[in-house]
Design a protein around this motif. Structure first.
Motif, mmCIF file in Angstrom:
data_model
loop_
_atom_site.group_PDB
_atom_site.id
_atom_site.type_symbol
_atom_site.label_atom_id
_atom_site.label_comp_id
_atom_site.label_asym_id
_atom_site.label_seq_id
_atom_site.Cartn_x
_atom_site.Cartn_y
_atom_site.Cartn_z
ATOM 1 N N GLU A 18 0.838 -1.292 0.054
ATOM 2 C CA GLU A 18 0.093 0.079 -0.167
ATOM 3 C C GLU A 18 0.847 1.198 -0.104
ATOM 4 O O GLU A 18 1.839 1.320 0.766
ATOM 5 N N ALA A 19 0.335 2.281 -0.731
ATOM 6 C CA ALA A 19 1.176 3.668 -0.792
ATOM 7 C C ALA A 19 1.196 4.220 0.537
ATOM 8 O O ALA A 19 2.190 4.846 0.949
ATOM 9 N N GLU A 20 -0.053 4.227 1.044
ATOM 10 C CA GLU A 20 -0.109 5.093 2.136
ATOM 11 C C GLU A 20 0.136 4.111 3.506
ATOM 12 O O GLU A 20 -0.690 2.975 3.529
ATOM 13 N N LEU A 21 0.795 4.402 4.525
ATOM 14 C CA LEU A 21 1.134 3.514 5.613
ATOM 15 C C LEU A 21 -0.197 3.885 6.717
ATOM 16 O O LEU A 21 -0.691 4.906 6.885
ATOM 17 N N LEU A 22 -0.572 2.796 7.496
ATOM 18 C CA LEU A 22 -1.502 2.808 8.445
ATOM 19 C C LEU A 22 -1.241 3.204 9.714
ATOM 20 O O LEU A 22 -0.125 3.158 10.148
ATOM 21 N N PRO A 23 -2.147 3.869 10.422
ATOM 22 C CA PRO A 23 -1.775 4.548 11.912
ATOM 23 C C PRO A 23 -1.472 3.359 12.962
ATOM 24 O O PRO A 23 -1.726 2.017 12.585
ATOM 25 N N VAL A 24 -0.673 3.676 13.635
ATOM 26 C CA VAL A 24 -0.144 2.697 14.672
ATOM 27 C C VAL A 24 -1.288 2.271 15.746
ATOM 28 O O VAL A 24 -1.883 3.117 16.130
ATOM 29 N N GLN A 25 -1.349 1.064 15.988
ATOM 30 C CA GLN A 25 -2.135 0.632 17.087
ATOM 31 C C GLN A 25 -1.345 -0.269 18.149
ATOM 32 O O GLN A 25 -0.235 -0.570 17.761
ATOM 33 N N GLY A 73 11.123 3.832 15.632
ATOM 34 C CA GLY A 73 10.584 4.460 14.441
ATOM 35 C C GLY A 73 9.818 3.859 13.592
ATOM 36 O O GLY A 73 9.100 2.857 14.133
ATOM 37 N N ASP A 74 9.467 4.737 12.621
ATOM 38 C CA ASP A 74 8.236 4.231 11.735
ATOM 39 C C ASP A 74 9.082 2.754 10.773
ATOM 40 O O ASP A 74 9.875 2.246 10.968
ATOM 41 N N SER A 75 8.173 2.660 9.769
ATOM 42 C CA SER A 75 8.602 1.312 8.952
ATOM 43 C C SER A 75 9.718 1.483 8.388
ATOM 44 O O SER A 75 10.470 0.642 7.985
ATOM 45 N N ILE A 76 10.366 2.703 7.996
ATOM 46 C CA ILE A 76 11.915 2.883 7.664
ATOM 47 C C ILE A 76 12.978 1.954 8.351
ATOM 48 O O ILE A 76 13.865 1.397 7.729
ATOM 49 N N LEU A 92 7.528 0.656 14.423
ATOM 50 C CA LEU A 92 6.213 0.972 14.513
ATOM 51 C C LEU A 92 5.643 1.481 12.890
ATOM 52 O O LEU A 92 5.762 2.618 12.726
ATOM 53 N N PRO A 93 5.193 0.311 12.170
ATOM 54 C CA PRO A 93 4.844 0.829 10.837
ATOM 55 C C PRO A 93 3.712 1.836 10.750
ATOM 56 O O PRO A 93 2.688 1.834 11.633
ATOM 57 N N GLY A 94 3.694 2.890 10.104
ATOM 58 C CA GLY A 94 2.941 4.120 9.914
ATOM 59 C C GLY A 94 2.928 5.225 10.884
ATOM 60 O O GLY A 94 2.115 6.126 10.985
ATOM 61 N N GLY A 122 8.815 10.950 10.765
ATOM 62 C CA GLY A 122 8.905 12.327 10.160
ATOM 63 C C GLY A 122 8.428 12.263 8.731
ATOM 64 O O GLY A 122 7.508 12.910 8.130
ATOM 65 N N THR A 123 8.618 11.105 8.009
ATOM 66 C CA THR A 123 8.063 10.663 6.660
ATOM 67 C C THR A 123 6.764 10.717 6.405
ATOM 68 O O THR A 123 6.048 11.309 5.613
ATOM 69 N N ASN A 124 5.920 10.048 7.549
ATOM 70 C CA ASN A 124 4.585 10.124 7.340
ATOM 71 C C ASN A 124 3.901 11.358 7.921
ATOM 72 O O ASN A 124 2.865 11.827 7.392
ATOM 73 N N ASP A 125 4.530 12.108 8.774
ATOM 74 C CA ASP A 125 4.183 13.358 9.265
ATOM 75 C C ASP A 125 4.050 14.448 8.067
ATOM 76 O O ASP A 125 3.218 15.155 8.006
ATOM 77 N N VAL A 126 5.093 14.714 7.468
ATOM 78 C CA VAL A 126 5.196 15.523 6.273
ATOM 79 C C VAL A 126 4.072 15.447 5.272
ATOM 80 O O VAL A 126 3.816 16.147 4.698
#
Length: 229
Positions: A18-25, A73-76, A92-94, A122-126
């Motif tokens: 998926e191009a957009e990553l999902l919020p963390v749960q 960090g995120d999925s990076i 933590l993906p997304g 930061g990538t998802n925040d931007v």
């Protein structure tokens, strides 16, 4: 247990497509093996402890916690591997900055302390196109991390291959971090310089590091962890 790992891997595979990553749960800790064994013999199947989007940090191993370094960090950071077993890599993906903050709060409430904390976010925040709010959220994350460790390190964003707008926003964000971090006693890892102009370091999605990219990112983080005392 094998079925649990299989379900988690299937969930991750869907997320990468998926191009957009999902919020963390939040959910439970799982320990998975490096998936590089599927396609390449270059990478060893060293077990790494990560969190997925179902996982809370409250169940992080507590042994010698003050001597551990935390990379979060995120999925990076998904395939980041730091050699020393005293390092905890938490993916933590997304995740956006508020998600990292929420997970750090769980650890803070449990009186967890770390020798060093490295944050990659930061990538998802931007993508939200709210630069001032993003900066405020980032500041809050690092302020909280500073109460949990005497050494806090910022891992800067990667130069993703997406739209010109996203690249421009990330470049601006990276520039801001490179100035703000030193002013606030936070070490800054400039991954932008390491990855710029090297498309093979990213996967086909233009966002996540390839195996070589993950190895380079791991090296950047490990170098910073060794240098900071």
């Amino acid at each position: 247990m094998a079925a649990v790992f299989l379900d988690i891997e299937k969930a991750y595979d869907t997320m990468w497509r998926e191009a957009e990553l999902l919020p963390v749960q939040q959910g439970k800790w799982v320990t998975v093996r490096d998936r590089s064994s599927r396609g390449s013999k270059k990478h060893s199947s060293v077990p790494i402890t990560i969190t997925n989007r179902f996982a809370p940090l409250s169940e992080t191993p507590t042994e010698n916690s003050v001597d551990c370094a935390l990379v979060i960090g995120d999925s990076i950071t998904r395939n980041v591997k730091i050699g020393t077993p005293a390092n905890i890599v938490t993916c933590l993906p997304g995740a956006r900055a508020p998600d990292i903050k929420a997970n750090l709060k769980v650890l803070g409430n449990a009186n967890r302390k770390f020798s060093k904390i490295v944050i990659h976010v930061g990538t998802n925040d931007v993508r939200l196109r709210q630069s001032e709010i993003t900066k405020i959220n980032i500041k809050e994350v690092f302020e909280l991390a500073s109460t949990m460790s005497g050494t806090v390190i910022c891992s800067g964003p990667l130069p993703v291959r997406r739209s010109d707008e996203i690249v421009s926003r990330l470049s601006s964000f990276n520039g801001w971090l490179s100035m703000w971090c030193p002013q606030n006693n936070i070490e800054f890892i400039d991954n932008w310089k390491s990855f710029w102009g090297k498309p093979d370091l990213l996967k086909r999605d233009g966002i996540h590091p390839s195996w070589d990219g993950a190895a380079l990112l791991s090296s950047n983080l490990a170098h910073s962890l060794r240098d900071k005392t």
